[in-house]
Design an enzyme around this catalytic site. Structure first.
Site, PDB file in Angstrom:
ATOM      1  N   ASP A  51       0.851  -1.192   0.000  1.00 24.83           N
ATOM      2  CA  ASP A  51       0.000   0.000   0.000  1.00 24.83           C
ATOM      3  C   ASP A  51       0.885   1.240   0.000  1.00 24.83           C
ATOM      4  O   ASP A  51       1.717   1.428   0.901  1.00 24.83           O
ATOM      5  CB  ASP A  51      -0.891  -0.009   1.250  1.00 24.83           C
ATOM      6  CG  ASP A  51      -2.009   1.012   1.173  1.00 24.83           C
ATOM      7  OD1 ASP A  51      -2.161   1.649   0.114  1.00 24.83           O
ATOM      8  OD2 ASP A  51      -2.725   1.168   2.174  1.00 24.83           O
ATOM      9  N   ASP A 144      -2.850   2.518  -6.054  1.00 23.20           N
ATOM     10  CA  ASP A 144      -1.833   2.597  -5.003  1.00 23.20           C
ATOM     11  C   ASP A 144      -1.761   1.384  -4.081  1.00 23.20           C
ATOM     12  O   ASP A 144      -1.065   1.437  -3.069  1.00 23.20           O
ATOM     13  CB  ASP A 144      -2.045   3.855  -4.159  1.00 23.20           C
ATOM     14  CG  ASP A 144      -3.410   3.880  -3.484  1.00 23.20           C
ATOM     15  OD1 ASP A 144      -4.297   3.127  -3.913  1.00 23.20           O
ATOM     16  OD2 ASP A 144      -3.583   4.665  -2.535  1.00 23.20           O
ATOM     17  N   GLU A 145      -2.452   0.298  -4.415  1.00 15.11           N
ATOM     18  CA  GLU A 145      -2.333  -0.884  -3.565  1.00 15.11           C
ATOM     19  C   GLU A 145      -2.586  -2.154  -4.364  1.00 15.11           C
ATOM     20  O   GLU A 145      -3.308  -2.150  -5.364  1.00 15.11           O
ATOM     21  CB  GLU A 145      -3.286  -0.806  -2.368  1.00 15.11           C
ATOM     22  CG  GLU A 145      -4.746  -0.728  -2.733  1.00 15.11           C
ATOM     23  CD  GLU A 145      -5.652  -0.761  -1.513  1.00 15.11           C
ATOM     24  OE1 GLU A 145      -5.348  -1.503  -0.554  1.00 15.11           O
ATOM     25  OE2 GLU A 145      -6.671  -0.056  -1.520  1.00 15.11           O
TER      26      GLU A 145
END
Length: 427
Positions: A51, A144-145
């Site tokens: 993350d 983003d993860e």
């Protein structure tokens, strides 16, 4: 007396893995660094969740060094919501999805930047390339993860998954100037929970031997899929903590909570059979807009709904998927969120079909009062070839679909809004 399972120590600075003594060291024996991870199962765990830390804000700070020590909020104007807040802004209480006016009241000196999605996608692709060098088993959740399954990669990389992940985090920070936090565990549920334990620049581990005890005193909201509505229902049944689920048999939980009951039974024991789905297709697509001023009347909302349907239909065709369920999203002036869904007779990529259903849902659910946001979504996605089959009760349907695709083709050549339907224009 020697431990049966000696503690392993991983240095995140020099990426050295050592077997510790009964008392793990506070600094790395090799480089003296303090960023150590200690765990008895460190070499055997392979499910990870990566993350990025305050991703949008971190990218903006990277590109504007003068903002490094200042509070930065990425999001819309006064009427919008916070897309991301750096950790300086978070000290003031600013959080993602918070109304912008509230964020600015908490942190009036924050630098507010509009999202630059093209730039964030570019950085995300660079991070994805580095993950792909470790394993093909990657399941992105957003820009983003992502989940990673590094099972069976130790021989290839001549290093444990923990070592590979520590090196990956260091490489991303060095090359892209974005920090990440990593959770390592036995399954997706625990890996996702672990990645939130030590932010930012974190590396946390939850092993199989401790999972049940770790979860026992946590609120049920920590479990995947337990949103506010289910949490209220659980609370009304006397279930507040994860341990409160354990006395119930799986059949009892399923009778009360449906299919989610089976997952609750497993999750409460730290078990999650869901595999990491590499390149899993999107489960839904949507388009929405936030108004500069609250909109009161139904006609105006209907007018704003149409271009969102056009945009969503283009995205469905671009991705060669079709939606079987249409979802209308409304947010009132006091930030209450309303969503209503209905299944179609057949999957669609058609803006007209999306609008007809969205328009119906809007008429059925509109109430007097201001609305600050409207959105339309398509879910239960299937292959594009299954979209919009002929309807003998609507012989003009095929022609309307052909017209939409023709307009798409012209707009790709001439510009997004070069050719528009009359419904797009304000009366």
């Amino acid at each position: 007396m020697q431990q049966e399972f000696p503690v392993k120590t991983l240095c995140r600075d020099c990426v050295t893995l050592t077997t510790g003594e009964e008392t793990p060291p506070r600094r790395c024996p090799s480089c003296g660094g303090p960023r150590l991870v200690h765990h008895t199962e460190l070499e055997s765990l392979s499910f990870a969740h990566l993350d990025c830390d305050a991703f949008y804000a971190s990218v903006e700070k990277r590109d504007r060094p003068e903002l490094r020590d200042k509070p930065v909020i990425v999001g819309g104007g006064q009427r919008g919501v916070v897309s991301a807040a750096c950790y300086v802004a978070r000290l003031y209480g600013v959080r993602s999805a918070m109304p912008m006016f509230k964020a600015l009241s908490l942190c009036p000196d924050a630098e507010v930047l509009r999202p630059d999605m093209a730039k964030y996608r570019e950085v995300s692709r660079a991070i994805r390339d580095r993950m792909s060098a470790l394993t093909p088993q990657i399941e992105p959740l957003s820009l983003d993860e992502a989940f990673l399954d590094l099972s069976g990669t130790s021989r290839l990389h001549r290093a444990s998954p923990a070592e590979c992940l520590a090196r990956l985090a260091a490489d991303i920070e060095r090359d892209l100037a974005v920090s990440v936090s990593i959770g390592l565990s036995t399954c997706k549920l625990l890996a996702k929970i672990a990645s939130d334990l030590d932010k930012p620049r974190g590396f946390a581990v939850i092993g199989a031997s401790e999972a049940a005890d770790f979860l026992a005193d946590k609120p049920v909201s920590i479990l995947w899929g337990v949103g506010s509505a289910l949490q209220k229902k659980l609370l009304s049944d006397g279930i507040r903590l994860v341990r409160d689920l354990r006395p119930y048999e799986e059949s009892e939980l399923m009778a009360r909570y449906g299919a989610m009951g089976r997952r609750l039974h497993l999750f409460a024991r730290g078990q999650d059979p869901r595999p990491i789905e590499a390149d899993a297709p999107a489960k839904s697509l949507s388009s929405e807009t936030t108004f500069e001023q609250d909109i009161q009347d139904l006609d105006s909302l209907q007018h704003h709904l149409w271009p969102l349907c056009e945009k969503l239909a283009r995205r469905l065709r671009d991705k060669d998927v079709a939606g079987k369920t249409v979802t209308l999203k409304l947010r009132t002036g006091d930030f209450r969120l309303q969503t209503r869904s209905r299944q179609l007779f057949a999957p669609t990529q058609s803006a007209e079909t999306l609008y007809e259903m969205g328009h119906t849902l809007l008429r059925e659910n509109w109430k007097p009062g201001g609305y600050r946001l409207i959105g339309i979504g398509a879910a239960d996605l299937v292959r594009g070839e299954l979209a919009d089959p002929p309807d003998f009760l609507d012989p003009q349907r095929t022609r309307r679909i052909a017209v939409e695709k023709a307009i798409d083709g012209l707009n790709r050549k001439l510009g997004t809004d070069a050719v528009r339907k009359g419904r797009s224009f304000t009366p």
